[in-house]
Structures are given as structure tokens and as C-alpha cells.
Design a protein around this motif. Structure first.
Motif, short mmCIF file in Angstrom:
data_model
loop_
_atom_site.label_atom_id
_atom_site.label_comp_id
_atom_site.label_asym_id
_atom_site.label_seq_id
_atom_site.Cartn_x
_atom_site.Cartn_y
_atom_site.Cartn_z
N ALA A 222 12.01 4.29 5.39
CA ALA A 222 12.97 4.70 4.35
C ALA A 222 13.37 6.18 4.41
O ALA A 222 13.72 6.76 3.40
CB ALA A 222 12.39 4.37 2.97
N GLY B 234 1.58 3.66 4.39
CA GLY B 234 0.83 3.42 3.16
C GLY B 234 -0.63 3.83 3.28
O GLY B 234 -1.09 4.25 4.35
N GLY C 158 5.32 -0.04 -3.87
CA GLY C 158 4.56 -1.28 -3.75
C GLY C 158 3.22 -1.21 -4.46
O GLY C 158 2.81 -2.15 -5.15
N ALA D 178 0.83 -1.21 0.00
CA ALA D 178 0.00 0.00 0.00
C ALA D 178 0.87 1.26 0.00
O ALA D 178 0.35 2.38 0.09
CB ALA D 178 -0.93 0.00 1.23
N ALA E 164 -1.43 -5.52 8.85
CA ALA E 164 -0.63 -6.18 9.89
C ALA E 164 0.81 -5.71 9.78
O ALA E 164 1.24 -5.22 8.74
CB ALA E 164 -0.68 -7.69 9.70
N ASN E 165 1.52 -5.89 10.90
CA ASN E 165 2.92 -5.48 10.96
C ASN E 165 3.80 -6.73 10.91
O ASN E 165 3.51 -7.73 11.58
CB ASN E 165 3.14 -4.72 12.27
N LEU E 166 4.89 -6.66 10.15
CA LEU E 166 5.80 -7.81 10.02
C LEU E 166 6.42 -8.21 11.36
O LEU E 166 6.87 -9.34 11.53
CB LEU E 166 6.92 -7.48 9.04
N TYR F 78 19.88 3.70 7.76
CA TYR F 78 18.94 3.18 6.76
C TYR F 78 19.66 2.26 5.77
O TYR F 78 19.26 1.12 5.54
CB TYR F 78 18.24 4.34 6.03
N THR G 86 18.62 -0.69 -2.13
CA THR G 86 18.79 0.73 -2.45
C THR G 86 20.24 1.06 -2.81
O THR G 86 21.17 0.39 -2.32
CB THR G 86 18.36 1.59 -1.22
N ASP H 29 0.36 -4.92 4.84
CA ASP H 29 0.85 -3.56 5.10
C ASP H 29 0.20 -3.08 6.38
O ASP H 29 -1.00 -3.30 6.59
CB ASP H 29 0.47 -2.64 3.92
N ASP H 30 0.97 -2.43 7.24
CA ASP H 30 0.36 -1.96 8.50
C ASP H 30 -0.31 -0.59 8.33
O ASP H 30 -0.92 -0.09 9.27
CB ASP H 30 1.37 -1.94 9.65
N ARG I 187 0.80 2.25 8.35
CA ARG I 187 1.32 3.39 9.12
C ARG I 187 1.83 4.46 8.17
O ARG I 187 1.79 5.64 8.48
CB ARG I 187 2.44 2.95 10.07
N PHE J 148 17.62 3.37 -7.50
CA PHE J 148 18.19 4.71 -7.34
C PHE J 148 17.02 5.62 -6.92
O PHE J 148 16.32 5.26 -5.99
CB PHE J 148 19.00 5.09 -8.59
N HIS K 66 3.75 10.88 0.65
CA HIS K 66 4.49 10.61 1.88
C HIS K 66 4.35 11.79 2.84
O HIS K 66 4.38 12.93 2.42
CB HIS K 66 5.98 10.41 1.57
N ALA L 277 8.11 -3.62 2.44
CA ALA L 277 7.85 -2.99 3.74
C ALA L 277 9.14 -2.63 4.47
O ALA L 277 9.94 -3.50 4.79
CB ALA L 277 7.00 -3.93 4.59
N SER M 12 13.37 -5.01 -1.99
CA SER M 12 13.64 -3.59 -2.26
C SER M 12 14.91 -3.17 -1.57
O SER M 12 14.90 -2.82 -0.39
CB SER M 12 12.55 -2.71 -1.65
N1 LIG Z 1 11.38 5.69 -2.75
C1 LIG Z 1 12.64 5.50 -3.16
O1 LIG Z 1 13.23 6.31 -3.89
C2 LIG Z 1 13.38 4.25 -2.73
C3 LIG Z 1 14.72 4.09 -3.15
C4 LIG Z 1 15.40 2.93 -2.78
C5 LIG Z 1 14.77 1.95 -2.02
N2 LIG Z 1 13.48 2.14 -1.61
C6 LIG Z 1 12.85 1.06 -0.82
O2 LIG Z 1 11.67 0.66 -1.48
C7 LIG Z 1 10.68 0.25 -0.55
C8 LIG Z 1 9.39 1.00 -0.83
O3 LIG Z 1 9.66 2.40 -0.78
P1 LIG Z 1 8.46 3.46 -0.85
O4 LIG Z 1 9.04 4.76 -1.25
O5 LIG Z 1 7.35 2.85 -1.62
O6 LIG Z 1 8.08 3.52 0.70
P2 LIG Z 1 6.64 3.66 1.39
O7 LIG Z 1 6.91 4.12 2.78
O8 LIG Z 1 5.72 4.46 0.53
O9 LIG Z 1 6.12 2.15 1.42
C9 LIG Z 1 6.51 1.23 2.42
C10 LIG Z 1 5.24 0.54 2.92
O10 LIG Z 1 5.60 -0.45 3.89
C11 LIG Z 1 4.69 -0.36 4.98
N3 LIG Z 1 5.45 -0.88 6.14
C12 LIG Z 1 6.60 -0.40 6.67
N4 LIG Z 1 7.00 -1.18 7.68
C13 LIG Z 1 6.09 -2.18 7.81
C14 LIG Z 1 5.96 -3.31 8.66
N5 LIG Z 1 6.86 -3.57 9.62
N6 LIG Z 1 4.90 -4.13 8.50
C15 LIG Z 1 3.98 -3.90 7.53
N7 LIG Z 1 4.04 -2.85 6.69
C16 LIG Z 1 5.10 -1.99 6.82
C17 LIG Z 1 4.29 1.10 5.08
O11 LIG Z 1 3.04 1.30 5.71
C18 LIG Z 1 4.26 1.51 3.60
O12 LIG Z 1 2.98 1.31 3.05
C19 LIG Z 1 11.26 0.50 0.84
O13 LIG Z 1 11.77 -0.72 1.31
C20 LIG Z 1 12.39 1.48 0.56
O14 LIG Z 1 13.42 1.35 1.50
C21 LIG Z 1 12.77 3.26 -1.94
#
Ligand SMILES: NC(=O)c1ccc[n+]([C@@H]2O[C@H](COP(=O)([O-])OP(=O)(O)OC[C@H]3O[C@@H](n4cnc5c(N)ncnc54)[C@H](O)[C@@H]3O)[C@@H](O)[C@H]2O)c1
Length: 338
Positions: free
Chosen positions: A82, A42, A19, A15, A55-57, A146, A122, A37-38, A40, A174, A189, A79, A120
Motif C-alpha cells: 500500500a 505485519g 487488519g 497482522a 503464508a503468502n497469498l 497502487y 481505497t 499473513d506473511d 513481511r 480514506f 510501518h 493483504a 479493503s
Molecule cells: N492505511 C490506509 O490509510 C489505507 C487506506 C486505504 C486502503 N488501505 C488498504 O487497507 C489494507 C490494509 O492497510 P494497512 O495500512 O493495514 O496495511 P499493512 O501493510 O499494515 O497491512 C497489510 C498486511 O498484509 C500482509 N500482506 C501483504 N501482502 C500479503 C500477501 N501476499 N500474503 C499474505 N500477507 C500479505 C502484510 O504483511 C501486512 O500485515 C491494504 O489493502 C491497503 O491497501 C489502507
């Protein structure tokens, strides 16, 4: 409705920003998915009606329950927390969520005998690079908590393959940017830290100006250079990685970027052009821990996964971001669905 006889893909963090775009494309390809997805960070609305377990992992029993109930054949694992800056001020939160959460997931995958994972990762695992573009073989020396959590997970994955045969592909993104070209989902965000959505917020009059952190770097115009990659191109790479694992590919890691860098000043110019707004800019001191240039050496993903990013210009990426932000100036919240 999900078909119990068809293999299901479990998407953690489905979410969130990247993702949700990946889930949309997986479903368009006829895949059955279940999102964990928890919420928090998303947004429920970003799941576009796909089945979602809130739910939370960290909740190991719940994760076990999800594996027992849905019997996924593979996992795509987004999840994580970030925010680089927050990881420096609150590392416990990051090690707990990103490392412990992933360990729970891997342990339950092992118990359920699920042995395909797309992760995912980075470019932050490289730290300040010795060479640009950065090849996958570059030493990984992250410079913030991170990045270290993501490197730890890559190392865990290596060990889980060696010991238990759990095959995984780590995708080192990237700078993810842009939105669903059909305008259904986008980037929302709180707080926002990414340059392209911030530029859209300035164009919308929600921020006075864009801050340029450092204009004396050893780069062509003195500002930081980054490799912006469209979120749908990232999503496509996940589908290809999953298919590769299903065909029996071994564990691997791939950079995902266009292989071309754009400076902060170039991004501001592109945003002026795409939005038609002035976008005032203010020069500020450098932020600690910002490498001057991060550009992907992207040949391995092209050669081995057959991945070619469709969005080759920053303008084309910005156009999709701008149309989402213009249509959703308050993000998902305005629909009361986050
Ligand atoms: N956005 C970027 O440019 C970028 C770059 C490199 C890597 N990443 C990685 O890609 C992934 C997705 O990034 P994003 O920008 O979509 O982030 P995001 O925060 O939008 O999405 C992460 C999702 O994971 C959920 N989440 C987090 N911890 C959780 C847990 N313990 N249990 C259940 N749900 C959980 C959050 O609610 C959120 O919906 C992340 O792992 C991030 O580190 C992102």
C-alpha cells in the motif's frame, strides 16, 4: 481455541495495521477468526494471540490448504502492498501481490464455495476528483499503480459476482489513522509514510521536523486536505459489512470517511495541541500525484450499513495515536515480536 462447529472468518493481512484492529473487534464480537499473513509488513504481536498462518497469498497450494483445514464461511481481505510511491517505481511488485494474490484468494474461495468477501479498497481508486466530497458514483480514474491494482480487484469482484455469485463489499477507506484506544495495538510501518504517525515521531524527537508537501494548493490554507478516519471506526464498518453479506446483501462499494477534511497545517496544529510539543514544520515542493483534497461522501455507508464513525475530531484520533507511539517509541520491534 477455535470451535470447529462455528463459522470461521478468514482475515488476510490480519497482522497489519487496519487488519489487526479489525481482528480485535471481530473477536470481541465473539467471531472465530483465522489470520493469513506473511508477516513481511505485519507483526505477530499485532495478532494478539489469534491463530495466525504465516503464508503468502501467492502460494496457491498453501491458500487451498487453509481453506480445506479451517473451512471459513467468509473472508475479510486486507493483504496488499500500500505504498503509493513504491508502486510507481516498482509496479510489478504491486500488480503481482495485489492483483495475483487476490486472484488466488478468489479462485480458492470459489473452489471452497465461500461466497462472502469484504475487501479493503481505497479513495486512491478515484484519482483526482472532479467534486469533493466524493460520492461512490464518482468515476474511478486512479493516477498510480497502487490505485489501479485496487480498482482491478474491484472489477474482478464485480465479475466474480456476475459469473459465480461471489458477493462482496468493497470498502474505500480514506486516510486510516489512530490506534486501539486500549493501547494494545497501533500503527507500525517501516518506512512510515502516514502523516499522523510522522507527527508523533517528530513529537518524540525521532524526526527533526514534519515536511509539508505543497503550500500553494487551491485549498483554504494552501496545504492538502484529507479525511482522517479512526482505525476502529474502519474496523466497525467491516463487521457491519460482513453482517450485511450474511443477511443476503448484494455486492456493493462504500466510502469510509468522516465526510470532513483537515489540512496538513490543521493536522500539525492538532498534533501540537495533543502532544504539547512544538512540531517544527518545513515547506517543501508539491509531490507529483497528490490531489489537493480527498474527502468522503459518506452517506451511503451510514444509510445502508448503519455505520457512524465515533471519532469525529482529528484531536480525538490523534490522542489514540499519540498514546500508542509514546508507549511504543520503537513500535512492536522493542518487544522483539515483529
Ligand atoms: N492505511 C490506509 O490509510 C489505507 C487506506 C486505504 C486502503 N488501505 C488498504 O487497507 C489494507 C490494509 O492497510 P494497512 O495500512 O493495514 O496495511 P499493512 O501493510 O499494515 O497491512 C497489510 C498486511 O498484509 C500482509 N500482506 C501483504 N501482502 C500479503 C500477501 N501476499 N500474503 C499474505 N500477507 C500479505 C502484510 O504483511 C501486512 O500485515 C491494504 O489493502 C491497503 O491497501 C489502507
Amino acid at each position: 481455541m477455535t470451535d470447529p462447529k462455528r463459522p470461521m472468518v478468514l482475515v488476510t493481512g490480519g497482522a497489519g495495521y487496519i487488519g489487526s484492529h479489525t481482528c480485535k473487534i471481530l473477536r470481541q464480537r465473539g467471531r472465530d477468526i483465522i489470520i493469513l499473513d506473511d508477516l513481511r509488513i505485519g507483526h505477530r504481536a499485532a495478532a494478539l494471540g489469534a491463530p495466525l498462518i504465516q503464508a503468502n497469498l501467492i502460494d496457491r497450494e498453501k491458500v487451498q490448504e487453509v481453506f480445506e483445514k479451517y473451512q471459513p464461511s467468509a473472508v475479510v481481505h486486507f493483504a496488499a502492498y500500500a505504498y503509493v510511491g513504491e508502486s510507481v517505481t516498482d509496479p510489478e511488485k504491486y500488480y503481482f501481490n495485489n492483483v495475483m494474490g487476490t486472484l488466488n484468494l478468489l479462485a480458492e474461495m470459489r473452489r471452497a464455495e465461500v461466497d462472502h468477501l469484504v475487501f479493503s479498497s481505497t479513495c486512491a481508486t478515484y484519482g483526482t476528483p472532479d467534486e469533493v466530497p466524493i460520492p461512490e458514483s464518482h468515476p474511478q480514474r486512479p493516477i498510480n499503480p497502487y490505485g489501479r491494482t485496487k480498482l482491478m480487484v474491484e472489477q474482478m469482484l464485480h465479475d466474480f459476482d456476475h459469473a459465480y455469485g461471489l458477493r462482496s463489499i468493497s470498502l474505500r477507506y480514506f486516510n486510516a489513522a489512530g490506534s486501539d484506544p486500549e493501547g494494545e495495538i497501533g500503527e507500525d510501518h517501516q518506512p512510515e509514510t502516514h502523516l499522523l504517525p510522522l507527527l508523533c515521531q517528530v513529537a518524540l524527537g525521532q524526526r527533526e521536523q514534519i515536511d509539508i508537501y505543497g503550500s500553494d494548493y487551491d485549498t483554504p490554507d494552501g496545504t492538502c486536505v484529507r479525511d482522517y478516519i479512526h482505525v476502529n471506526d474502519l474496523a466497525e464498518a467491516h463487521v457491519l459489512a460482513l453482517e450485511a453479506l450474511e443477511r443476503g446483501a448484494g455486492s456493493n462499494a462504500y466510502n469510509l470517511g468522516t465526510g470532513r477534511g483537515q489540512s496538513v497545517r490543521e493536522a500539525i496544529e492538532a498534533a501540537r495541541h495533543v502532544t504539547g510539543h512544538a512540531i517544527p514544520a518545513r515547506e517543501c515542493p508539491r509531490r507529483p500525484g497528490d490531489p489537493p483534497a480527498l474527502v468522503a461522501g459518506a452517506a451511503r455507508a451510514r444509510d445502508e450499513l448503519g455505520w457512524t464513525p465515533k471519532y469525529q475530531s482529528l484531536e480525538s484520533i490523534l490522542e489514540t495515536a499519540w498514546s500508542w507511539h509514546r508507549a511504543h517509541p520503537s513500535g512492536y520491534d522493542e518487544e522483539g515480536e515483529s
